[in-house]
Each structure stands twice: as C-alpha cells, then as structure tokens.
Design a protein around this motif. Structure first.
Motif, PDB file in Angstrom:
ATOM      1  N   GLU A 169     -14.430  32.793  16.102  1.00  0.00           N
ATOM      2  CA  GLU A 169     -15.674  33.537  16.765  1.00  0.00           C
ATOM      3  C   GLU A 169     -15.529  35.068  15.602  1.00  0.00           C
ATOM      4  OE1 GLU A 169     -18.169  33.723  18.446  1.00  0.00           O
ATOM      5  OE2 GLU A 169     -17.071  32.553  19.618  1.00  0.00           O
ATOM      6  N   PRO A 170     -16.076  34.726  14.622  1.00  0.00           N
ATOM      7  CA  PRO A 170     -16.162  35.936  13.505  1.00  0.00           C
ATOM      8  C   PRO A 170     -16.703  37.110  14.199  1.00  0.00           C
ATOM      9  CG  PRO A 170     -16.979  33.909  12.644  1.00  0.00           C
ATOM     10  CD  PRO A 170     -16.785  33.452  14.112  1.00  0.00           C
ATOM     11  N   ALA A 171     -17.362  36.993  15.184  1.00  0.00           N
ATOM     12  CA  ALA A 171     -18.195  38.208  15.956  1.00  0.00           C
ATOM     13  C   ALA A 171     -16.888  39.260  16.322  1.00  0.00           C
ATOM     14  CB  ALA A 171     -19.065  37.917  17.151  1.00  0.00           C
ATOM     15  N   ASN A 172     -15.804  38.704  16.887  1.00  0.00           N
ATOM     16  CA  ASN A 172     -14.969  39.813  17.523  1.00  0.00           C
ATOM     17  C   ASN A 172     -14.028  40.402  16.620  1.00  0.00           C
ATOM     18  OD1 ASN A 172     -13.743  37.208  17.498  1.00  0.00           O
ATOM     19  ND2 ASN A 172     -13.666  37.299  19.869  1.00  0.00           N
ATOM     20  N   VAL A 173     -14.239  40.719  15.510  1.00  0.00           N
ATOM     21  CA  VAL A 173     -13.366  41.327  14.444  1.00  0.00           C
ATOM     22  C   VAL A 173     -13.771  42.644  14.277  1.00  0.00           C
ATOM     23  CG1 VAL A 173     -13.108  41.470  12.119  1.00  0.00           C
ATOM     24  CG2 VAL A 173     -13.255  39.260  13.226  1.00  0.00           C
ATOM     25  N   PRO A 174     -12.837  43.599  14.210  1.00  0.00           N
ATOM     26  CA  PRO A 174     -11.441  43.638  14.266  1.00  0.00           C
ATOM     27  C   PRO A 174     -10.989  43.607  15.542  1.00  0.00           C
ATOM     28  CG  PRO A 174     -11.864  45.866  13.745  1.00  0.00           C
ATOM     29  CD  PRO A 174     -13.273  45.109  14.055  1.00  0.00           C
ATOM     30  N   GLN A 175      -9.774  42.992  15.695  1.00  0.00           N
ATOM     31  CA  GLN A 175      -8.817  43.294  16.939  1.00  0.00           C
ATOM     32  C   GLN A 175      -7.708  43.997  16.448  1.00  0.00           C
ATOM     33  OE1 GLN A 175      -8.477  39.507  19.475  1.00  0.00           O
ATOM     34  NE2 GLN A 175      -9.636  38.807  17.807  1.00  0.00           N
ATOM     35  N   THR A 176      -7.015  44.651  17.441  1.00  0.00           N
ATOM     36  CA  THR A 176      -5.726  45.530  17.437  1.00  0.00           C
ATOM     37  C   THR A 176      -5.068  45.266  18.458  1.00  0.00           C
ATOM     38  OG1 THR A 176      -6.491  47.387  18.077  1.00  0.00           O
ATOM     39  CG2 THR A 176      -6.963  46.908  15.780  1.00  0.00           C
ATOM     40  N   ARG A 177      -3.731  45.491  18.331  1.00  0.00           N
ATOM     41  CA  ARG A 177      -2.693  45.144  19.465  1.00  0.00           C
ATOM     42  C   ARG A 177      -1.525  45.917  18.828  1.00  0.00           C
ATOM     43  NH1 ARG A 177      -1.397  40.657  22.532  1.00  0.00           N
ATOM     44  NH2 ARG A 177       0.215  41.545  24.067  1.00  0.00           N
ATOM     45  N   LEU A 178      -1.248  46.836  19.846  1.00  0.00           N
ATOM     46  CA  LEU A 178       0.016  47.778  19.577  1.00  0.00           C
ATOM     47  C   LEU A 178       0.999  47.462  20.828  1.00  0.00           C
ATOM     48  CD1 LEU A 178       1.073  49.994  18.199  1.00  0.00           C
ATOM     49  CD2 LEU A 178       0.086  51.775  19.621  1.00  0.00           C
ATOM     50  N   LEU A 179       2.100  47.103  20.262  1.00  0.00           N
ATOM     51  CA  LEU A 179       3.234  46.649  21.167  1.00  0.00           C
ATOM     52  C   LEU A 179       4.288  47.663  21.379  1.00  0.00           C
ATOM     53  CD1 LEU A 179       3.857  43.001  19.413  1.00  0.00           C
ATOM     54  CD2 LEU A 179       2.743  43.342  21.665  1.00  0.00           C
ATOM     55  N   GLU A 180       4.734  47.858  22.681  1.00  0.00           N
ATOM     56  CA  GLU A 180       5.797  48.845  22.768  1.00  0.00           C
ATOM     57  C   GLU A 180       7.177  48.245  22.770  1.00  0.00           C
ATOM     58  OE1 GLU A 180       5.186  52.130  22.623  1.00  0.00           O
ATOM     59  OE2 GLU A 180       3.182  52.179  23.121  1.00  0.00           O
ATOM     60  N   ALA A 181       7.901  48.995  22.075  1.00  0.00           N
ATOM     61  CA  ALA A 181       9.533  48.308  21.912  1.00  0.00           C
ATOM     62  C   ALA A 181      10.111  49.142  23.204  1.00  0.00           C
ATOM     63  CB  ALA A 181      10.184  48.791  20.740  1.00  0.00           C
ATOM     64  N   GLU A 182      11.141  48.067  23.705  1.00  0.00           N
ATOM     65  CA  GLU A 182      11.946  48.803  24.822  1.00  0.00           C
ATOM     66  C   GLU A 182      13.031  49.346  24.389  1.00  0.00           C
ATOM     67  OE1 GLU A 182      12.678  43.971  26.293  1.00  0.00           O
ATOM     68  OE2 GLU A 182      12.706  45.666  27.646  1.00  0.00           O
ATOM     69  N   LEU A 183      13.602  50.333  24.923  1.00  0.00           N
ATOM     70  CA  LEU A 183      14.585  51.075  24.501  1.00  0.00           C
ATOM     71  C   LEU A 183      15.718  50.364  25.438  1.00  0.00           C
ATOM     72  CD1 LEU A 183      16.372  53.086  22.755  1.00  0.00           C
ATOM     73  CD2 LEU A 183      15.508  54.911  24.343  1.00  0.00           C
ATOM     74  N   VAL A 184      16.758  49.456  24.890  1.00  0.00           N
ATOM     75  CA  VAL A 184      17.654  48.962  25.845  1.00  0.00           C
ATOM     76  C   VAL A 184      19.221  49.585  25.411  1.00  0.00           C
ATOM     77  CG1 VAL A 184      16.645  46.631  25.874  1.00  0.00           C
ATOM     78  CG2 VAL A 184      18.164  47.073  24.004  1.00  0.00           C
ATOM     79  N   VAL A 185      19.776  49.727  26.268  1.00  0.00           N
ATOM     80  CA  VAL A 185      21.481  50.557  26.127  1.00  0.00           C
ATOM     81  C   VAL A 185      22.383  49.361  26.091  1.00  0.00           C
ATOM     82  CG1 VAL A 185      22.721  52.054  26.967  1.00  0.00           C
ATOM     83  CG2 VAL A 185      20.323  52.373  27.518  1.00  0.00           C
ATOM     84  N   GLY A 186      23.041  49.651  24.955  1.00  0.00           N
ATOM     85  CA  GLY A 186      24.106  48.637  24.559  1.00  0.00           C
ATOM     86  C   GLY A 186      25.418  49.700  24.713  1.00  0.00           C
ATOM     87  N   ARG A 187      26.524  48.901  23.847  1.00  0.00           N
ATOM     88  CA  ARG A 187      27.801  49.707  23.917  1.00  0.00           C
ATOM     89  C   ARG A 187      27.797  50.442  22.633  1.00  0.00           C
ATOM     90  NH1 ARG A 187      30.258  44.167  26.044  1.00  0.00           N
ATOM     91  NH2 ARG A 187      29.689  43.392  24.262  1.00  0.00           N
ATOM     92  N   SER A 188      26.939  50.867  21.936  1.00  0.00           N
ATOM     93  CA  SER A 188      27.004  51.467  20.718  1.00  0.00           C
ATOM     94  C   SER A 188      26.734  53.061  20.826  1.00  0.00           C
ATOM     95  CB  SER A 188      26.414  50.977  19.552  1.00  0.00           C
ATOM     96  OG  SER A 188      24.914  51.125  19.730  1.00  0.00           O
ATOM     97  N   THR A 189      26.327  53.247  21.783  1.00  0.00           N
ATOM     98  CA  THR A 189      26.153  54.868  22.106  1.00  0.00           C
ATOM     99  C   THR A 189      26.934  55.636  23.306  1.00  0.00           C
ATOM    100  OG1 THR A 189      24.206  54.064  23.361  1.00  0.00           O
ATOM    101  CG2 THR A 189      23.691  54.769  21.327  1.00  0.00           C
ATOM    102  N   GLY A 190      27.110  56.743  23.134  1.00  0.00           N
ATOM    103  CA  GLY A 190      27.833  57.384  24.081  1.00  0.00           C
ATOM    104  C   GLY A 190      27.766  59.007  23.608  1.00  0.00           C
ATOM    105  N   PRO A 191      28.280  59.843  24.549  1.00  0.00           N
ATOM    106  CA  PRO A 191      27.870  61.010  24.419  1.00  0.00           C
ATOM    107  C   PRO A 191      28.545  61.898  22.982  1.00  0.00           C
ATOM    108  CG  PRO A 191      29.363  60.707  26.318  1.00  0.00           C
ATOM    109  CD  PRO A 191      28.747  59.516  25.678  1.00  0.00           C
ATOM    110  N   ALA A 192      27.872  62.867  22.588  1.00  0.00           N
ATOM    111  CA  ALA A 192      28.581  63.107  21.398  1.00  0.00           C
ATOM    112  C   ALA A 192      29.995  63.663  21.646  1.00  0.00           C
ATOM    113  CB  ALA A 192      27.540  64.243  20.803  1.00  0.00           C
ATOM    114  N   PRO A 193      30.752  63.467  20.400  1.00  0.00           N
ATOM    115  CA  PRO A 193      32.205  63.920  20.608  1.00  0.00           C
ATOM    116  C   PRO A 193      32.173  65.608  20.759  1.00  0.00           C
ATOM    117  CG  PRO A 193      31.876  62.782  18.280  1.00  0.00           C
ATOM    118  CD  PRO A 193      30.717  62.532  19.429  1.00  0.00           C
ATOM    119  N   GLN A 194      33.020  66.007  21.302  1.00  0.00           N
ATOM    120  CA  GLN A 194      33.083  67.437  21.479  1.00  0.00           C
ATOM    121  C   GLN A 194      33.737  67.961  20.094  1.00  0.00           C
ATOM    122  OE1 GLN A 194      31.503  68.987  23.763  1.00  0.00           O
ATOM    123  NE2 GLN A 194      31.129  67.094  24.865  1.00  0.00           N
ATOM    124  N   GLY A 195      33.574  68.841  19.548  1.00  0.00           N
ATOM    125  CA  GLY A 195      34.345  69.306  18.614  1.00  0.00           C
ATOM    126  C   GLY A 195      33.414  70.135  17.480  1.00  0.00           C
TER     127      GLY A 195
END
Lengths: 342, 342
Positions: free
Chosen positions: A316-342
DNA sequence: GGCGATATCCAAAGCGCTTTGAAAAGTGAG
DNA sequence: CTCACTTTTCAAAGCGCTTTGGATATCGCC
C-alpha cells in the motif's frame, strides 16, 4: 514439473490451472480441487523467477551489509533484529536477501538493487547521523524502513526506533536519585545516531540537576567486551573515579563488570552499572532477577515491527511514511545501589 | 530502462546489446564501447528475474534457518560463518537468501526451494548426528555443502569441518601434561555432531593415559554464558572438583571464568581453562597474548571455504563431492598452568 | 572480379509464469 | 425453444532477458 505440463496432464489450460492455484474465483470448485491435488501430487511450485517476472514482484526484501566493519553482520544486535524481521517475512511469504558491499559502495549497490528489480524493498540498519542512504533511497523510490533514525535528515522517511534519549535520561536520573554524581558513559560509535541520542539523554539529565559533565567520563567506540573493560579500567584509575557507569550494550557491560571485579570492587555496591539491554536471544540478562539494571527494549521485536511496516508499504504505497517510537522500560537488577559514602 | 529500449536508443538489436554487455566476442569493440557507455549513462542493469529465467540460474545461495531455536540465527558462530560465506558470494556475484522455517518443516522447505528454483544451492549449518537433511538434499539433487559432518551418514556429500576430535584430544593431552587429572568438559548439545566428536577426542586422550572418566565432569547444552557459569559452579562444589575445564565456546568460557572468580579462585593458577575459539569477529580472545588457551579455527574462514566449494560445484557439477578437514591450532594463553599440588 | 572465410549484426524463439479479452458452456425466464 | 446472463474455460500476449540460426558486410587472396 511446470505449469504447461501440469495443465496438459490435467487436460486444462494454463490459465485455469494458474487461477485455480492462486485462488481466483472464476474457476469451478471441483476443478480447483482436481488441480490442487495434482499440484500436490507432482510437488509443483511455480518457478519463482518466472512468477516474479510476470507479476513484477520479487517477494524479497534486501538487507545491505557494509563489509567495512566485519562486525556488522556478526553483531549480535544485527542478528536479533534480522531474526525478528525474518519472522515477519515468513508470515507473508517473503524471503530476505543479504548483499555484502565493499566499503563506500553503498550507493551503487542500492542503485543496482533497484535497477535489477532484485527486491521489493530494503531495510536500513545502523543509521548514522545524517545518513546519506535516506535521501538516496527516497530519490530511487525504493521502499525502505530505517531501524533507528538519522538526525539531520529533514525529508520524511519511515522508521522504527527506541526512544534512546529518553531512556538514557531516565537511567541517568535513576543513578542521580541514588546519589551518584560521577557517572561514566561508555557509548557506541559517535557517528551512530543512537549513540548521539543516548548521550543527549545523559547530558540532559546531568544538566537538569546542575551536575557538571566531565569528558574523561565519556567514551565511545564499537561496543565490544574489550572496549567496556578497557575504558572502565581507565576510569577507575582517575583521581575521581566514577561511582556509576552507563553503558550502551550488554556486551560491553560484561567487560565493565570484568574490570570492576579485577579491581577488587563489587558491582552494585562499590560501583553501579546500568546498561542498555536489547534482549538478545542468546545473551539474557540473568534468569529471574536481572544481573544488570537496564534500559530494556527488544531488538527482535523491533525487527518484526520494521519488517511488517515495510511489507505494508510495499502493498500500500499510499501510507508512506510511517514511524514508530518504542519506549524502553527501566528494569532494576542487581548492578545498582546507592552511591558509596566518601 | 530495459534491454529493448536501450537497444532502440542505440539503434541496435537486443541481441547485440546483450552480447556486448556480457562480453561475447562476436561484437565489434567500438560498438561494445558505445553500448557500455550508454548502459552506464542510463544506469541499466538487466532485470535479475528475467535474466534468471532465461539462463536458468538464480545466482543465489540459500541458507535455511530453523526457527525452533531462536538462537540459531543469532548465534555468533552462525553470524561469522555467514559473514565469511557472503564474502565469497560477493566475489562471484551471487547473493544469499535466508529462509526461516518453522520447526520440523525443513523437508518441505528444501523441496520448495528446489521446486521453485529459488536457489542454485544451499549450505547446511549445524549438522546433527545422523542428519536427515543430507539424504534429502542428495535425493533432491540440489547442490549443497555442509559446515561440519554428520556421523552415521554413509552416503557421500560435501563438507568443510574442523578436526574436532583431534583438537580436543590435543587440548586434553596438553592439560594432562600439565599434571591435571580431573578435567571437566562443558560441551555443546549432544545431538550436535561437533559436540560428539569433541567428546570423543576428550575421552580418547583420557583413555590413552588410563585416567577414569567421571560423568559428573561432563556436561552438554547450548553454549551460553549462563550455561558455562552454572555448570562450573556445580563442578566446583563437587567433593573432588576439577582442576581444569575444557569448554566448547568462548561464550561459555566467559561464564566459566565468572564462576571461577566468584569462587575466589584464579584462572590459570587454581584452575585451568581451555576453550575452543572460533575467532569470532566481535569476540576476540585478548589482544596480543590470548586470555584463554584455546583450540583455534576461524569459522569465518570456514564460511568462505564452504561457499567457494559450493560455487565451484554449481559451476562444475562433476567434481562432487569435495571435502575439507581443517586443523585447529592450539594456542597458549593465560588460562592454563600446572595442576595445583594438593 | 569472384569466392570462401570471417566479422558483425539481427529476427525470432524460448524461459515459465500471469492476465487480458473472448469463446464456450450452463442457467433461468419468458 | 430462445434469449440474455452468468459461469467456466481458453488462446494468446506480455514480462525482460539469452541464445539459436541466419543474414549481411567485410576481407584476403587468387
């Protein structure tokens, strides 16, 4: 076995046989049955080149791979994207064609693809800032969809992209909320559009909190394991090393982790990591609880969406252009924590 | 622009123009020049489907990817192999086509590829023990080359393979020479032919030295990072843990190393690792001195060889089958050392 | 000047399919 | 039984190329 002999075998004309097989209404249901059975019996399939010549359709989508960097084809992100795309192609009986092209020969390759009528459309991967392929393909009038966008290109074109700026902005804010102020960015090659957008997100978050930026904490290159390792080692040797690192791919995140552990530090306690996770099929971010806190968006899925978009535009060459913006989710794992004090 | 109008434009017949462009001798050199210039000016390229129909050549090689395991397409080994193959295709003006196929539909896919005349030949990747695709393709009379071999298949076929048995035998002997006697094997899926051969090599080396085998030290599965990590952790908890581990891929070796480091051990001192290194483009085994001691054989190169072999068979069906056995080199890195005294 | 050989070019057939335009067969109403 | 229609089938053209089998022009040589 070809149409002609199959028609003879059945005592019918080629026309009728062709129509019977292609589901046209103007053929008696009984005849259609007969034809289909005979076709199955002889394992007849229309010659794809003859069919393509007659219909003007190649039933083929092109992917052009620059040979410049060997990595391109082999890049796991590339692989997953293509995997998703090919799922979509399969649903529509399209095939995919790969053309490797010597460095700098893109233009002639696309022209050739067009002139030879080898494909019905192409997918552009890994767009650069101001990517010349976009105006070229628009000029060639060859249907295409870009995986990603290209800053600096004004003319309209179809794309599927992740909201890279937003996701890196959120990730940076997340680290800032944890008290980190020295945050490293290990990013992809600077001329890649996605890398630029991610950097913009990172910078925007810092600026909003009035945190000064430090060039020593911003690195960009091809996102290998070795690169992540190397840059992290350097950053850790700075007078004021970062307490958190943001990286653009799981692969380099593995290298980052390696450098952290080599330095005798513990990820998530001494230093936090957030990575972008493309949800690569063979590189899962942990089982149930993710190893890395990550901005997550499936590149496989993006491949499917881009392919479906392209196919719809071909039909359907008529419906050009199309765009699609995907949002990334922010998933929390074990690699982050509060900044160390110091 | 097509042949007909180009010929009209030049005031020549289609025959002459076609011949001029295809380098046939029976055309005046001056005319050929004129034709070529006009072709370039109009950016003329013969329609590939029309050409294919007339010549009976698809100028296309098929790669069929089982969708069963998403991993297949995305597998970095796959990617590198295909990269090498496509280099060879490009040299011969062939293109490559990918077809993803739902699980168990291999047979009909190959039949269809043949019946539709979509490709001139196919490459078989990841052969299993007793792989049914080989007799099928022989029966279909569709040219093919296998990357690897298939134990249990008697009929002749063309293949390119690494000497997996020998290389793992050598690696095992190397560890035995260093005094290791408890050697773990973290291998690929058992029904994959290469995994079987590697195990055979491992077992042969142990047997030759009269070392008993222990099933607790032999694991096989898909070679992910997580798998390497998981199995190593298990092995290290055994009453008599291994002092050396042999693994089938760099990716799982990374997981092995992670488990070793998590256990507070030092690779190369407390425990040795040898991995098979396919020389993947984006996963280099260190810079100058390899990180891992490894049996090394470039899968990229194998792709090139297999592709060249297939193309030669398409051009010269007489010289079928051909075979090529590549020897892996054993390169010493920093992951091996003498067995710890204890 | 004529003849066979050679160089150069061409018209037309064929690759295997789709699709147009028309013919043949079937159908129901009058 | 006819006529107007619909259903079903078909012959032939066309997609854009290669290639066969001639035709025509050119050339060397006696």
């Amino acid at each position: 076995m070809n149409l002609k002999t199959l028609a003879q075998e059945l005592g019918l004309s080629q026309t009728t046989v062709s129509r019977a097989l292609n589901g046209y209404p103007e053929v008696n249901e009984a005849t259609r049955q007969r034809v289909q059975q005979a076709a199955a019996r002889y394992n007849y399939r229309p010659n794809s080149r003859a069919k393509g010549l007659a219909t003007g359709r190649a039933m083929m989508i092109g992917h052009v791979i620059p040979a410049s960097t060997r990595h391109e084809m082999v890049n796991p992100v590339f692989g997953d994207f293509v995997g998703g795309a090919s799922d979509a192609y399969a649903r529509h009986n399209f095939d995919m064609m790969f053309t490797r092209v010597a460095d700098g020969n893109d233009e002639s390759t696309y022209r050739e693809l067009k002139a030879k009528r080898a494909v019905d459309g192409v997918i552009i991967q890994g767009p650069l800032v101001n990517d010349a392929r976009i105006p070229l393909l628009n000029a060639l009038d060859l249907p295409f969809v870009v995986h990603g966008r290209s800053s600096g290109i004004d003319e309209p074109y179809s794309w599927v992209d992740v909201n890279n700026k937003r996701s890196f902005q959120r990730a940076t804010e997340f680290l800032l909320d944890l008290g980190h102020t020295r945050i490293g960015l290990i990013n992809g090659l600077e001329h890649m559009d996605f890398a630029q957008r991610r950097r913009d997100g990172y910078l925007a978050a810092l600026k909003a909190r009035g945190i000064p930026t430090d060039p020593a904490l911003m690195r960009s290159n091809e996102m290998t394991e070795v690169f992540g390792h190397h840059q992290t080692r350097h950053m850790l040797q700075l007078d004021a090393p970062p307490t958190a690192i943001l990286t653009s791919s799981m692969i380099s995140a593995i290298g980052v982790r390696r450098a952290i552990e080599e330095a005798g530090l513990k990820m998530g306690r001494d230093i936090s990591i957030i990575t972008h996770d493309d949800e690569l099929s063979y590189l899962k971010n942990g089982q149930d609880v993710p190893i890395f806190t990550a901005t997550r968006s499936s590149v496989w899925k993006a491949g499917e969406i881009a392919a479906e978009m392209l196919l719809s535009q071909i039909n359907e060459p008529a419906n050009v252009p199309q765009t699609r913006l995907l949002e990334a989710e922010l998933v929390v794992g074990r690699s982050t924590g509060p900044a160390p004090q110091g």
